[in-house]
Design a protein around this motif. Structure first.
Motif, short mmCIF file in Angstrom:
data_model
loop_
_atom_site.label_atom_id
_atom_site.label_comp_id
_atom_site.label_asym_id
_atom_site.label_seq_id
_atom_site.Cartn_x
_atom_site.Cartn_y
_atom_site.Cartn_z
N ASN B 91 0.79 -0.79 -0.27
CA ASN B 91 0.32 0.32 0.04
C ASN B 91 0.94 1.58 0.48
N ARG B 93 0.93 3.37 -3.04
CA ARG B 93 1.57 3.73 -4.27
C ARG B 93 2.02 5.09 -3.94
N ASP B 94 0.58 6.44 -3.50
CA ASP B 94 1.27 7.26 -3.56
C ASP B 94 1.95 8.04 -3.07
N TYR B 117 -0.42 -6.72 -5.49
CA TYR B 117 -0.73 -5.15 -6.32
C TYR B 117 0.06 -4.14 -4.88
N THR B 119 -0.61 -0.87 -4.01
CA THR B 119 -2.38 0.10 -4.09
C THR B 119 -2.47 0.63 -3.10
N SER B 120 -2.75 1.61 -3.56
CA SER B 120 -3.27 2.82 -2.61
C SER B 120 -4.67 3.49 -1.94
N THR B 123 -6.04 7.16 -3.75
CA THR B 123 -6.59 7.05 -4.72
C THR B 123 -7.35 6.10 -5.09
N ASP B 125 -5.96 2.99 -6.17
CA ASP B 125 -5.68 2.71 -7.18
C ASP B 125 -5.04 1.16 -7.03
N ASP B 126 -6.17 0.12 -7.99
CA ASP B 126 -5.82 -1.22 -7.35
C ASP B 126 -6.78 -1.91 -6.36
N GLN B 129 -8.94 -3.82 -7.24
CA GLN B 129 -8.70 -4.90 -9.01
C GLN B 129 -7.95 -5.95 -7.83
#
Lengths: 364, 146
Positions: B91, B93-94, B117, B119-120, B123, B125-126, B129
């Protein structure tokens, strides 16, 4: 002793006031059978018998109703935190929820402080590591700067030595020119001596010119500005000129001077005549200068399209270590022999390249 | 489609963003404020996959020790619950400019664990998913079990 009923009742009331227990009974399919106590505070208001309790109390999902279990600080709907006790009984299961909001708030506050401290500690560690990296880089940069400074100082010292040496080199032919000019002007000097003086002045002047060319050449090479000016010229004639110029200098020192030009050497070659002349003047000049006994020999051979011009002498030679520095600017060998001049030879395409005649130089 | 309620456990070191990942997935919201979770927080969301249980491992890309913690947790969970379905979320990712784990290490991790993954929760992101992938893995495991 048994506690008096009044004390027991007091404690019970105290516990009930604080824990606000809510209890419900479910079957093996999590269906509500009945419940006791106030359910508003724990977000279970309005539950009716028959409802699947996993909906309003999702912590029951996957929980076995046949094993006694206890869960601390379960978050219920409405952000109420409870301590939950699961108590199986004869195929059914009692679930008791006790109010843990105050205890949770207190624990959460402490854990929050501890975690924030740990995060701060981790950030500090990272910063310290970065500082260490930066310090290492600074030390490395300082070391490089020191190296460059020492190198600059060394080059500066070398240039100073070079200038001092060149002053000496210039003074000798200049003195010769002045002396012979004075001699030629003196009354009573025979015409034969005047002629000899003029020839000597001419040779010294040529030598001075070559020295100036060496200096300019070194400066240009350092600035990367040298451009070869190539044209066809008579090589044999040039070699003979060189021999004629150097032979008297060698004779003055009592040295022999020999020239051998292989019959295969072509008369006309395409090259930079001025550079070649410079190289030969310097090589032969050094050979004469540093040779005390014996002689100097100029040899030119031509094999497989390669012209090799060799200046050999019976002088002290150049040590193996110094041979590596021969082509660096303003360097002398340990014996004081100047090698600031560049040596050239020619490849098959008419381009002059440095270093190729290093072996020839080494044989001097 | 048969509706199956499933419990997924989110595990990871403190302050890696477990609550935020779930919050992002369930309510599509994110809070900058760090609030330490004490006890058991339960959030629910319906997705179009019937499933038994699985695990979401969450680590913080800016703190390599949280990945080491995941390795320990994974071996403990595997020992206790067997080979359950899981996904690993690296986590934050930002804040990738502040990540101290190398790409080589993450590639090796992907090969070793699979389904890793970046991830963020901030944001989003992912996040969707990754968790949807977990649902697929749970179904696969369930079908193989059946």
């Amino acid at each position: 002793m048994d506690l008096p009923a009044r004390v027991v009742e007091y404690l019970q009331n105290e516990f009930l006031a604080q824990a606000r227990p809510f209890c419900f009974l479910i079957d093996q399919n999590y269906r509500l059978i009945e419940c006791w106590g106030h359910s508003e505070w724990c977000g279970l208001r309005g539950i009716k018998p028959g409802v699947d309790m996993r909906e309003p109390a999702p912590f029951l999902v996957g929980i076995s109703v046949t094993d006694s279990q206890r869960f601390e600080f379960l978050e219920m709907p409405g952000q109420a935190f409870v301590n939950a006790h699961v108590i199986p009984d004869s195929g059914q299961c009692y679930v008791v929820l006790l109010d843990a909001r105050q205890e949770h708030a207190s624990t959460q506050s402490k854990q929050q402080s501890v975690n924030e401290l740990r995060l701060m500690h981790a950030r500090q560690h990272k910063l310290i590591a970065r500082q260490r990296d930066l310090i290492s880089e600074l030390v490395e940069t300082k070391s490089e700067l020191d190296h460059h400074r020492r190198e600059a100082e060394r080059i500066s010292a070398n240039k100073s030595r070079f200038i001092a040496m060149m002053s000496h080199e210039f003074r000798t032919p200049l003195a010769s020119i002045i002396n012979y000019a004075d001699l030629a002007r003196e009354e009573g000097t025979s015409s034969n001596d005047v002629q000899k003086s003029i020839e000597t002045i001419a040779r010294s002047a040529k030598h001075l010119t070559s020295l100036v060319e060496v200096v300019l050449d070194d400066a240009s090479l350092d600035a990367g500005q040298v451009e070869l000016v190539e044209h066809d010229f008579d090589l044999v004639s040039l070699l003979n000129d060189m021999a004629a110029m150097m032979a008297p200098m060698a004779a003055e020192k009592g040295l022999s001077f020999a020239t051998y030009i292989d019959p295969d050497v072509p008369n006309l070659i395409y090259a930079d005549e001025v550079r070649l002349r410079q190289i030969l003047i310097n090589l032969m000049g050094n050979a004469v200068k540093f040779t005390l006994d014996g002689g100097v020999k100029l040899t030119a051979t031509y094999n497989d399209g390669r012209l090799v011009v060799t200046v050999s002498d019976t002088g002290p030679g150049i040590s193996i270590e110094d041979q590596e520095r021969v082509f660096q600017a303003f360097e002398r060998g340990a014996g004081g022999r100047l090698h600031s001049q560049r040596s050239h030879t020619r490849d098959g395409r008419g381009r002059w390249t440095y270093r190729e005649c290093a072996d020839t130089v080494a044989t001097q | 489609m048969t509706r199956v309620t499933s419990k997924v456990c989110v595990v990871g070191d403190f302050a890696v963003g477990k609550t935020s990942v779930v919050e992002r997935f369930v309510t599509n919201q994110f809070s900058e404020k760090y609030l330490s979770t004490v006890g058991v927080k339960i959030d629910t969301k319906e997705i179009d996959f019937p499933a038994p249980s699985g695990f979401i491992y969450v680590a913080d890309g800016t703190r390599p020790d949280t990945l080491t913690a995941i390795e320990h947790l994974h071996s403990q969970i595997t020992e206790k619950y067997g080979a359950a379905a899981f996904v690993l979320l690296i986590n934050k990712r930002d804040l990738m400019h502040d990540w101290t784990v190398s790409d080589e290490y993450l590639d090796a991790l992907s090969k070793s664990y699979g389904n890793v993954y970046r991830t963020s929760a901030k944001t989003g992101d992912d996040v969707e998913q990754a968790i949807t992938r977990l649902a697929e893995l749970i179904i696969d495991n369930d079908m193989r079990g059946a």
